[in-house]
Design a protein around this motif. Structure first.
Motif, PDB file in Angstrom:
ATOM      1  N   ILE A 193      69.945 101.853  43.400  1.00  0.00           N
ATOM      2  CA  ILE A 193      70.671 103.112  43.561  1.00  0.00           C
ATOM      3  C   ILE A 193      70.444 103.972  42.322  1.00  0.00           C
ATOM      4  O   ILE A 193      70.817 103.580  41.219  1.00  0.00           O
ATOM      5  CB  ILE A 193      72.174 102.836  43.769  1.00  0.00           C
ATOM      6  N   HIS A 213      67.411 102.893  55.884  1.00  0.00           N
ATOM      7  CA  HIS A 213      67.073 104.016  54.995  1.00  0.00           C
ATOM      8  C   HIS A 213      68.024 104.068  53.795  1.00  0.00           C
ATOM      9  O   HIS A 213      69.208 103.799  53.915  1.00  0.00           O
ATOM     10  CB  HIS A 213      67.181 105.319  55.786  1.00  0.00           C
ATOM     11  N   SER A 214      67.464 104.459  52.653  1.00  0.00           N
ATOM     12  CA  SER A 214      68.229 104.677  51.427  1.00  0.00           C
ATOM     13  C   SER A 214      68.215 106.180  51.142  1.00  0.00           C
ATOM     14  O   SER A 214      67.143 106.783  51.070  1.00  0.00           O
ATOM     15  CB  SER A 214      67.556 103.913  50.278  1.00  0.00           C
ATOM     16  N   GLN A 215      69.403 106.795  51.012  1.00  0.00           N
ATOM     17  CA  GLN A 215      69.493 108.244  50.856  1.00  0.00           C
ATOM     18  C   GLN A 215      70.152 108.642  49.542  1.00  0.00           C
ATOM     19  O   GLN A 215      71.345 108.400  49.333  1.00  0.00           O
ATOM     20  CB  GLN A 215      70.292 108.856  52.018  1.00  0.00           C
ATOM     21  N   ASP A 216      69.380 109.265  48.676  1.00  0.00           N
ATOM     22  CA  ASP A 216      69.907 109.863  47.450  1.00  0.00           C
ATOM     23  C   ASP A 216      70.648 111.135  47.866  1.00  0.00           C
ATOM     24  O   ASP A 216      70.064 112.024  48.478  1.00  0.00           O
ATOM     25  CB  ASP A 216      68.738 110.188  46.513  1.00  0.00           C
ATOM     26  N   PHE A 248      73.375 104.325  52.424  1.00  0.00           N
ATOM     27  CA  PHE A 248      72.416 103.446  53.085  1.00  0.00           C
ATOM     28  C   PHE A 248      72.691 103.552  54.586  1.00  0.00           C
ATOM     29  O   PHE A 248      73.832 103.411  55.022  1.00  0.00           O
ATOM     30  CB  PHE A 248      72.586 101.989  52.655  1.00  0.00           C
ATOM     31  N   TYR A 283      70.048  95.618  48.943  1.00  0.00           N
ATOM     32  CA  TYR A 283      69.567  96.968  49.240  1.00  0.00           C
ATOM     33  C   TYR A 283      68.739  97.505  48.076  1.00  0.00           C
ATOM     34  O   TYR A 283      68.814  96.996  46.966  1.00  0.00           O
ATOM     35  CB  TYR A 283      70.767  97.884  49.521  1.00  0.00           C
ATOM     36  N   PRO A 284      67.976  98.582  48.307  1.00  0.00           N
ATOM     37  CA  PRO A 284      67.188  99.175  47.222  1.00  0.00           C
ATOM     38  C   PRO A 284      68.080  99.645  46.067  1.00  0.00           C
ATOM     39  O   PRO A 284      69.282  99.895  46.249  1.00  0.00           O
ATOM     40  CB  PRO A 284      66.502 100.369  47.891  1.00  0.00           C
ATOM     41  N   HIS A 313      75.766 107.259  46.945  1.00  0.00           N
ATOM     42  CA  HIS A 313      74.491 106.902  47.545  1.00  0.00           C
ATOM     43  C   HIS A 313      74.779 106.384  48.951  1.00  0.00           C
ATOM     44  O   HIS A 313      75.776 105.690  49.168  1.00  0.00           O
ATOM     45  CB  HIS A 313      73.768 105.837  46.727  1.00  0.00           C
ATOM     46  N   PHE A 332      68.907  97.041  57.543  1.00  0.00           N
ATOM     47  CA  PHE A 332      68.657  98.201  56.690  1.00  0.00           C
ATOM     48  C   PHE A 332      67.596  99.119  57.299  1.00  0.00           C
ATOM     49  O   PHE A 332      66.555  98.657  57.748  1.00  0.00           O
ATOM     50  CB  PHE A 332      68.202  97.737  55.297  1.00  0.00           C
TER      51      PHE A 332
END
Length: 162
Positions: free
Chosen positions: A114, A131-134, A121, A111-112, A119, A129
């Motif tokens: 962090i 989306h990556s969400q901060d 995902f 995954y991307p 965090h 996969f």
């Protein structure tokens, strides 16, 4: 009756009960903490097995028991019925431990990067996969924002056309 026979029947009933429970209950219920001993690959497989037939997406919640914002997010979700219901109806929530005891580097390398914890995902029901969400952008003051979390979740609802 034979004791061995009773033991076998009891074991069969136990396995059958677990099997039925695992098909009807969201598996994320049992993942209520970040456990360095858990295998995230196994947990993801279980999540996919539940998400696919129930048309749910998967959210990987990466953090640790050491993380105050992880605990704030859990408490926030539990105390906001609209958020909790939206998650329960549309997502399988899987906690992935990241701590000095176990960083789960091999699993998380898929995954991307962090930037901070917790965090999130978002994965498709089959595990792909999306989306990556901060979670920092979901905060408001010293807590989280109900509006921001609802917007995030609504943006990633599963496709219900199936």
């Amino acid at each position: 009756m034979n004791t061995g026979y009773i033991s076998k029947v009891a074991a069969f009933i136990f396995v059958l009960t677990i099997s039925i429970f695992s098909q009807t209950e969201n598996p994320s219920v049992s993942l209520d903490n970040f456990d360095p001993q858990r295998d995230p690959s196994t947990d993801l497989k279980l999540a996919v097995n539940f998400a696919e037939p129930n048309n749910k997406r998967i959210i990987l919640d990466v953090g640790g028991e050491w993380c105050i914002w992880c605990h704030r997010l859990d408490a926030f979700i539990q105390s906001h019925e609209r958020i909790k219901n939206l998650i329960d109806q549309n997502f399988v929530w899987v906690k992935i431990n990241y701590s000095k005891e176990n960083k789960n580097e091999k699993f998380l390398s898929a995954y991307p990067e962090i930037p901070g914890f917790p965090h999130l995902f978002v994965l498709e029901q089959g595990g792909a996969f999306l989306h990556s969400q901060d979670t920092g952008v979901l905060e408001q003051d010293k807590d989280y924002s109900e509006e921001k979390i609802l917007t995030f979740l609504n943006e990633w609802l599963p496709n219900r056309e199936k």
